[in-house]
Design an enzyme around this catalytic site. Sequence first.
Site, PDB file in Angstrom:
ATOM      1  N   GLY A  12       0.860  -1.184   0.000  1.00  0.00           N
ATOM      2  CA  GLY A  12       0.000   0.000   0.000  1.00  0.00           C
ATOM      3  C   GLY A  12       0.894   1.231   0.000  1.00  0.00           C
ATOM      4  O   GLY A  12       2.086   1.158  -0.329  1.00  0.00           O
ATOM      5  N   GLY A  15       4.074   0.925   2.328  1.00  0.00           N
ATOM      6  CA  GLY A  15       5.084   0.005   1.810  1.00  0.00           C
ATOM      7  C   GLY A  15       5.787   0.577   0.587  1.00  0.00           C
ATOM      8  O   GLY A  15       7.021   0.533   0.481  1.00  0.00           O
ATOM      9  N   PHE A 112     -11.636  19.504   6.330  1.00  0.00           N
ATOM     10  CA  PHE A 112     -11.962  18.194   6.889  1.00  0.00           C
ATOM     11  C   PHE A 112     -12.281  18.383   8.365  1.00  0.00           C
ATOM     12  O   PHE A 112     -11.898  19.394   8.958  1.00  0.00           O
ATOM     13  CB  PHE A 112     -10.747  17.260   6.730  1.00  0.00           C
ATOM     14  CG  PHE A 112     -10.907  16.210   5.660  1.00  0.00           C
ATOM     15  CD1 PHE A 112     -11.674  16.440   4.539  1.00  0.00           C
ATOM     16  CD2 PHE A 112     -10.263  14.989   5.779  1.00  0.00           C
ATOM     17  CE1 PHE A 112     -11.804  15.469   3.552  1.00  0.00           C
ATOM     18  CE2 PHE A 112     -10.379  14.006   4.794  1.00  0.00           C
ATOM     19  CZ  PHE A 112     -11.147  14.246   3.689  1.00  0.00           C
ATOM     20  N   HIS A 227     -16.188   5.513  11.354  1.00  0.00           N
ATOM     21  CA  HIS A 227     -16.423   6.634  10.450  1.00  0.00           C
ATOM     22  C   HIS A 227     -17.910   6.954  10.486  1.00  0.00           C
ATOM     23  O   HIS A 227     -18.739   6.045  10.407  1.00  0.00           O
ATOM     24  CB  HIS A 227     -15.982   6.273   9.028  1.00  0.00           C
ATOM     25  CG  HIS A 227     -15.849   7.466   8.147  1.00  0.00           C
ATOM     26  ND1 HIS A 227     -16.933   8.189   7.709  1.00  0.00           N
ATOM     27  CD2 HIS A 227     -14.754   8.086   7.636  1.00  0.00           C
ATOM     28  CE1 HIS A 227     -16.500   9.189   6.961  1.00  0.00           C
ATOM     29  NE2 HIS A 227     -15.185   9.153   6.909  1.00  0.00           N
ATOM     30  N   SER A 375      -4.211   9.985   7.829  1.00  0.00           N
ATOM     31  CA  SER A 375      -3.702   8.626   7.708  1.00  0.00           C
ATOM     32  C   SER A 375      -2.872   8.470   6.440  1.00  0.00           C
ATOM     33  O   SER A 375      -1.786   7.884   6.454  1.00  0.00           O
ATOM     34  CB  SER A 375      -4.858   7.635   7.701  1.00  0.00           C
ATOM     35  OG  SER A 375      -4.368   6.386   7.329  1.00  0.00           O
TER      36      SER A 375
HETATM   37  C1  LIG Z   1     -12.531   3.352   2.135  1.00  0.00           C
HETATM   38  C2  LIG Z   1     -11.415   4.079   2.823  1.00  0.00           C
HETATM   39  C3  LIG Z   1     -11.192   5.418   2.534  1.00  0.00           C
HETATM   40  C4  LIG Z   1     -10.163   6.112   3.174  1.00  0.00           C
HETATM   41  N1  LIG Z   1      -9.962   7.434   2.878  1.00  0.00           N
HETATM   42  C5  LIG Z   1      -8.931   8.103   3.471  1.00  0.00           C
HETATM   43  C6  LIG Z   1      -8.655   9.456   3.130  1.00  0.00           C
HETATM   44  O1  LIG Z   1      -9.296  10.064   2.285  1.00  0.00           O
HETATM   45  N2  LIG Z   1      -7.637  10.075   3.771  1.00  0.00           N
HETATM   46  C7  LIG Z   1      -6.863   9.437   4.702  1.00  0.00           C
HETATM   47  O2  LIG Z   1      -5.941  10.051   5.235  1.00  0.00           O
HETATM   48  N3  LIG Z   1      -7.092   8.145   5.019  1.00  0.00           N
HETATM   49  C8  LIG Z   1      -8.099   7.466   4.422  1.00  0.00           C
HETATM   50  N4  LIG Z   1      -8.324   6.151   4.757  1.00  0.00           N
HETATM   51  C9  LIG Z   1      -7.346   5.439   5.587  1.00  0.00           C
HETATM   52  C10 LIG Z   1      -6.121   5.100   4.737  1.00  0.00           C
HETATM   53  O3  LIG Z   1      -6.513   4.882   3.413  1.00  0.00           O
HETATM   54  C11 LIG Z   1      -5.387   3.858   5.232  1.00  0.00           C
HETATM   55  O4  LIG Z   1      -5.147   3.955   6.598  1.00  0.00           O
HETATM   56  C12 LIG Z   1      -4.045   3.718   4.506  1.00  0.00           C
HETATM   57  O5  LIG Z   1      -4.231   3.782   3.111  1.00  0.00           O
HETATM   58  C13 LIG Z   1      -3.343   2.426   4.891  1.00  0.00           C
HETATM   59  O6  LIG Z   1      -2.223   2.287   4.080  1.00  0.00           O
HETATM   60  P1  LIG Z   1      -1.134   1.168   4.379  1.00  0.00           P
HETATM   61  O7  LIG Z   1      -0.080   1.352   3.367  1.00  0.00           O
HETATM   62  O8  LIG Z   1      -0.770   1.216   5.809  1.00  0.00           O
HETATM   63  O9  LIG Z   1      -1.911  -0.208   4.159  1.00  0.00           O
HETATM   64  P2  LIG Z   1      -2.802  -0.808   2.902  1.00  0.00           P
HETATM   65  O10 LIG Z   1      -2.992   0.167   1.827  1.00  0.00           O
HETATM   66  O11 LIG Z   1      -3.990  -1.362   3.554  1.00  0.00           O
HETATM   67  O12 LIG Z   1      -1.860  -1.943   2.360  1.00  0.00           O
HETATM   68  C14 LIG Z   1      -1.612  -3.126   3.081  1.00  0.00           C
HETATM   69  C15 LIG Z   1      -0.726  -4.021   2.249  1.00  0.00           C
HETATM   70  O13 LIG Z   1      -0.283  -5.120   3.034  1.00  0.00           O
HETATM   71  C16 LIG Z   1      -0.412  -6.314   2.299  1.00  0.00           C
HETATM   72  N5  LIG Z   1      -0.549  -7.418   3.259  1.00  0.00           N
HETATM   73  C17 LIG Z   1      -1.307  -7.456   4.372  1.00  0.00           C
HETATM   74  N6  LIG Z   1      -1.133  -8.625   5.022  1.00  0.00           N
HETATM   75  C18 LIG Z   1      -0.249  -9.349   4.295  1.00  0.00           C
HETATM   76  C19 LIG Z   1       0.329 -10.635   4.435  1.00  0.00           C
HETATM   77  N7  LIG Z   1       0.035 -11.456   5.459  1.00  0.00           N
HETATM   78  N8  LIG Z   1       1.190 -11.051   3.468  1.00  0.00           N
HETATM   79  C20 LIG Z   1       1.499 -10.264   2.414  1.00  0.00           C
HETATM   80  N9  LIG Z   1       0.973  -9.033   2.241  1.00  0.00           N
HETATM   81  C21 LIG Z   1       0.129  -8.582   3.172  1.00  0.00           C
HETATM   82  C22 LIG Z   1      -1.612  -6.088   1.416  1.00  0.00           C
HETATM   83  O14 LIG Z   1      -1.578  -6.949   0.301  1.00  0.00           O
HETATM   84  C23 LIG Z   1      -1.397  -4.624   1.026  1.00  0.00           C
HETATM   85  O15 LIG Z   1      -0.511  -4.531  -0.055  1.00  0.00           O
HETATM   86  C24 LIG Z   1      -9.351   5.448   4.119  1.00  0.00           C
HETATM   87  C25 LIG Z   1      -9.566   4.110   4.397  1.00  0.00           C
HETATM   88  C26 LIG Z   1     -10.608   3.436   3.776  1.00  0.00           C
HETATM   89  C27 LIG Z   1     -10.837   2.005   4.150  1.00  0.00           C
END
Ligand SMILES: Cc1cc2nc3c(=O)[nH]c(=O)nc-3n(C[C@H](O)[C@H](O)[C@H](O)COP(=O)(O)OP(=O)(O)OC[C@H]3O[C@@H](n4cnc5c(N)ncnc54)[C@H](O)[C@@H]3O)c2cc1C
Length: 551
Positions: A12, A15, A112, A227, A375
Amino acid sequence: MKIHDLLIVGAGLAGMRAALAAPAQLDVALISKVHPVRSHSVAAQGGINAALGESDSWEAHAFDTTKGGQYLGDQDAIEAMCREAPDDILELERMGVIFSRDERGRIAQRPFGGAGFPRACYAADRTGHAILHTMYEQLMKRGCHVYEEWYVMSLIMEEGICRGVIAWDIVHGGLHAIGAKAVVLATGGSGRAFLTSTNAVINTGDGMALAYRVGAPLEDMEFVQFHPTTLKDTGILITEGARGEGAYLLNTLGERFMKKYAPEQMELATRSTVSLAIGQEILEGRGVDGCVLLDLRHLGRQRILERLPQIRQLSVEFAGVDPVESPIPIRPGAHYQMGGVKTTIWGETPVPGLYAAGECACVSVHGANRLGGNSLLETIVFGRRAGQRASDYSATVQPRALSDAAFRREEAHLRQLMDNDGPERAWQVRDDLGKIMSLNLGIFRTQQSMTDALKEIRTLRLRGESVRLQDKGKIFNTDLIQAFELNCLVEIAETIVAGALAREESRGAHYRSDFPKRDDGKWLKHTRATKTPDGPQLSYAPVTITKFPPK
Ligand SMILES: Cc1cc2nc3c(=O)[nH]c(=O)nc-3n(C[C@H](O)[C@H](O)[C@H](O)COP(=O)(O)OP(=O)(O)OC[C@H]3O[C@@H](n4cnc5c(N)ncnc54)[C@H](O)[C@@H]3O)c2cc1C
């Protein structure tokens, strides 16, 4: 066995940003259980915060973040995030992210909740999509190796140091050990512990569980954000950007009820305030079919089509309501995990060689309640920082042959799972878990509801360990992946309940009907959960306060 300099679990925003922060000469690999651009970050709608405005400042951003989090966030971490935000946004722009523009051609910013200034930069209502795809292109350009559709089952630990992962190749089937001088967890949230959630089905708290199992403490897990506006029935998110653009919340009497709860900020109060208000309206019988209404009609067709096209499409397709003509039925839903793997402001966990960033980590910048737009910012700032620090660390590690003990252990685990003959499938236990969490750990919590939940979760743990796989094959066995995910969810849920049950106060997203007041004297402190054979053991740690004394 392959040994990478840096292995990042999760593709994500956190990462990918960590990978892009590594010096070009390093051998960096990403591993993701889904194709990288299907990570949940792609679904982020409303925006990403940075104090870019002429009369805005990083200090104002830091104050809003601290206050919004009810003073539970660590202010050194908040300062780092808010101070570095403007440069990080410009860096994203240089990578090629197409942000929406204002009439003068600058990056546009929308208001916001809880922010004293329009501070959320956005790309219409598809902000996460715009950023994630741009970063993915940059990674491809660099030739970064991606283990695509591989599931990480455990961390390889030797002499207390993290040295890689054991992973299952989902597409081809097969267990592999992948060595690394440093591992960064960027596995996202755990919203699927709840039945209705805005989260993707893949958000199962895997990284938090991986770290927890090797002794890294999880911090402030009881703080789960609900939310305020998720679509009736499906729980699909309706971005705060809708209220940022001017949408109203109405009850069944047609009242803008927020005037009772937050007369000044109205619909743009913090999420915890708005969610509680909606819950209260529904509880007191002024809801509409278990929901309240979000009214966009006065914004006019053109503005809705230009600024909120996805919201309109989602409402039409999933609720049969066109917001140009009718208000949308919405209710609060589980959205975001403020807690996570405890890290320093450089993404370091207490386990050498192991780093964490993004939603799976707790730095902590959000405290008891995250502000919208913070976030995505956290993923970018702390993804970069963790990537830099882990790269530096990897340069100090001598490559060495690893024993095959971890591999053998997972092989045995896998065999046992395949041979299980329990009465239930993973989805059944997962459904029960979701119901228990949504019923007992929602916006209103009590001693009784949480005690019941904890008891049930302990039996779910046993049920989860003995689920029966219908698919015994190797190729794309989603039954198997669900069994792994279920055990992570149950483990994470237990830490949420234990933390929430112990915290006898209300703060931000944690509202206890039996302790409705915030209690700084006793509870201005972080909860830490450490794994023991009998379940989570709780301890407490002080909050870092620099500029803003709690009010
Ligand atoms: C619908 C929605 C809308 C949002 N809108 C906003 C916004 O407008 N503004 C804001 O600030 N925040 C927003 N948020 C929150 C924000 O999007 C998330 O907190 C943030 O994108 C998380 O990013 P990340 O890189 O931590 O994880 P993610 O994007 O969730 O990525 C996780 C990664 O880990 C991998 N993974 C997980 N477990 C394993 C495993 N066991 N083995 C291999 N790979 C694994 C997955 O494949 C994925 O690639 C929103 C959240 C949602 C759900």
